[in-house]
Design an enzyme around this catalytic site. Sequence first.
Site, short mmCIF file in Angstrom:
data_model
loop_
_atom_site.label_atom_id
_atom_site.label_comp_id
_atom_site.label_asym_id
_atom_site.label_seq_id
_atom_site.Cartn_x
_atom_site.Cartn_y
_atom_site.Cartn_z
N PHE A 156 35.88 34.70 41.85
CA PHE A 156 36.45 33.76 40.88
C PHE A 156 37.63 34.44 40.21
O PHE A 156 37.46 35.36 39.40
CB PHE A 156 35.37 33.39 39.85
CG PHE A 156 35.78 32.33 38.86
CD1 PHE A 156 35.67 30.98 39.18
CD2 PHE A 156 36.23 32.67 37.59
CE1 PHE A 156 36.00 29.99 38.26
CE2 PHE A 156 36.58 31.70 36.67
CZ PHE A 156 36.46 30.36 36.99
N LEU A 158 40.48 34.32 37.86
CA LEU A 158 41.16 33.72 36.72
C LEU A 158 42.04 34.74 36.01
O LEU A 158 43.24 34.56 35.89
CB LEU A 158 40.14 33.13 35.74
CG LEU A 158 40.69 32.61 34.41
CD1 LEU A 158 41.64 31.43 34.64
CD2 LEU A 158 39.55 32.20 33.47
N GLY A 164 43.85 37.81 29.75
CA GLY A 164 42.43 37.60 29.98
C GLY A 164 41.92 36.47 29.11
O GLY A 164 41.72 35.35 29.57
N GLY A 198 35.54 40.39 40.18
CA GLY A 198 34.36 40.89 40.86
C GLY A 198 34.26 40.38 42.28
O GLY A 198 34.47 39.19 42.54
N GLY A 428 15.27 63.45 23.34
CA GLY A 428 15.99 64.08 24.43
C GLY A 428 15.64 63.47 25.78
O GLY A 428 16.50 63.38 26.67
N GLU A 451 33.94 37.47 30.78
CA GLU A 451 33.72 36.05 30.49
C GLU A 451 34.05 35.71 29.03
O GLU A 451 33.55 34.75 28.48
CB GLU A 451 32.27 35.64 30.81
CG GLU A 451 31.83 35.92 32.22
CD GLU A 451 32.60 35.11 33.24
OE1 GLU A 451 33.20 34.10 32.87
OE2 GLU A 451 32.60 35.50 34.42
#
Length: 619
Positions: A156, A158, A164, A198, A428, A451
């Site tokens: 996708f 965009l 962004g 992605g 730890g 997103e």
Amino acid sequence: MAPPGEGRDAALLPEFPRGPLDTYRARASFSWKELALFAEGEDMLRFKKTIFSALENDPLFARSPGAHLSLEKYRELNFLRCKRIFEYDFLSVGDMFENPLKVSTLTQCLGMYDWSLAAKYLLHTLVFGSAVFSSGSERHFAYIQKIFSMEIFGCFALTELSHGSNAKAIRTTAHYNPATEEFIIHSPDFEAAKFWIGNMGKTATHAVVFAQLYVPGGQCHGLHPFIIQIRDPKTLLPMPGVMVGDIGKKLGLNGLDNGFAVFHKVRVPRQSLLNRMGDVTPEGTYVSPFKDARQRLGASLGSLSWGRVAIMGMAVANLKLAVSIAVRFSATRRQFGPTEDEEIPVLEYQTQQWRLLPYLAAAYALEHFSKSLFLDLVEFQRGLAAGDRSARQAELGREIHALASAGKSLASWTAQQGIQECREACGGHGYLAVNRLGVLRDDNDPNSTYEGDNNVLLQQTSNYLLGLLACRVQDGACFRSPLKSVDFLDSYPGILDQRFEVSSVADCVDSAVTLAAYKWLVCYLLRETHEKLNQEKRSGSDDFEARNNCQLKDDAVALVDVIAPPDFVLGSPIGRADGELYKNLWGAVLQDSKVLERASWWPEFSVNKPVTGSLKSKL
């Protein structure tokens, strides 16, 4: 005789191994099996068991503690695992429509194993696939079967290198040529490169690409989605005119190949336009069922709502994992005690309870909210598919947008803070990589950014509430919404006259008291913000200035110049002293991605190199 269903429950929910946790389990005030059945339902528990059992028994998913895979090997293995998930056929196309919650459940199950795997599957099926289905028309439905058979692999596209959150400013263009009935997809410069996408880095063969649509005569009709082939499915070589590559190693989720793409006058058929929201006739005339361009854009970006609601579920799953690790650790880790010879579990200490139990409660509350909102979004998308253009449908879309924006922010930030608290609560041992809390923290971290940046998304929600208040002030409109999330504001401003009055500590733990406090707080913040904006507007500021003129900012860069080391020491392309943000980042990404051959059609920063290696033969 065993109670009815006991044998069934034992198979579905077997007893845990006997050990140090038995003491706490015996002290519980309820049956954990009964709560699991109530919260999930038998069918969904069985679905989860099927998924987890398949992963556990398949050598391809074997965990190797201490193993350190190279970036290339990790991404190759993640793709092969994603391919295996499709071979298992956990979720058919029919299942997605008949029982939508299975989509969310499968994503969370895969994510609990490895979020790189879940993200890869989710982006291909839910984000890319739903974009084709919800934004396309019948002419595009042939892609759906190819998506589930993995004949093609999608992404996708965009966001761009320089844009962004401000999606309206995306600069990739699509000019229509009626002579050839083609769109010409073009990136005007390197800042318009699709970026952070992605699946695009190594494996995507097709992309839903958002571009500004131009018709003959030069009129721009705004952002529209196109389905574009970016690689040959057999060779994974880039298509002509497409420069595509990987953006490199990230802080987490490194099994997911985030990538970039640049288009140089790429010609695609007119039918490549996903045309449910807007179309172009063969002659070049633009047509759309939406009269308002803002409504059309909102409908086109509906896949972002899917992504945001999915991220809520991802964040909740991360929180559940972290709390599970920390609580079980705290119930068995013994330190100090009433005598020198007796140590007690650290869970017995109030400080440990204060650190962990609120996040345990949050995991339950946020999971219920995310599932509920997911089903509300399903209802909305079904309405769109059925052609519902009613006022209620439009209002439902606005309400879901506001809830998803706020919910994604709340869930991801709560998980971020909760995972860190769990890490510290394990001392730890929590810092040891094998115990996974560090990986959870890194893999959850981007949930607050992609997103939609959380801070920007919260402004979307506040704008929704301020818009409702403005209607109330101007024409006395009632606060009403399809999901009733804002109906309590109908009592505004009377709620602000309420005062906190309780007679005992028991009153304070009454959930109604907490709810009333939150209602009062929302009303107070809404009133203060509304009055502040009106004050700024009366002083001559426009809407943009009114929201930003209170920021303490002019001295920030000069103050940083005092404390910053030389660029060589700072070591960050986006933080260099020359301020050439995109130029420095683009150059660093190209160098890191090993894409070294220059393309003759591209200016100074262009390079092009085909994807090679064993992954190509595995597709």
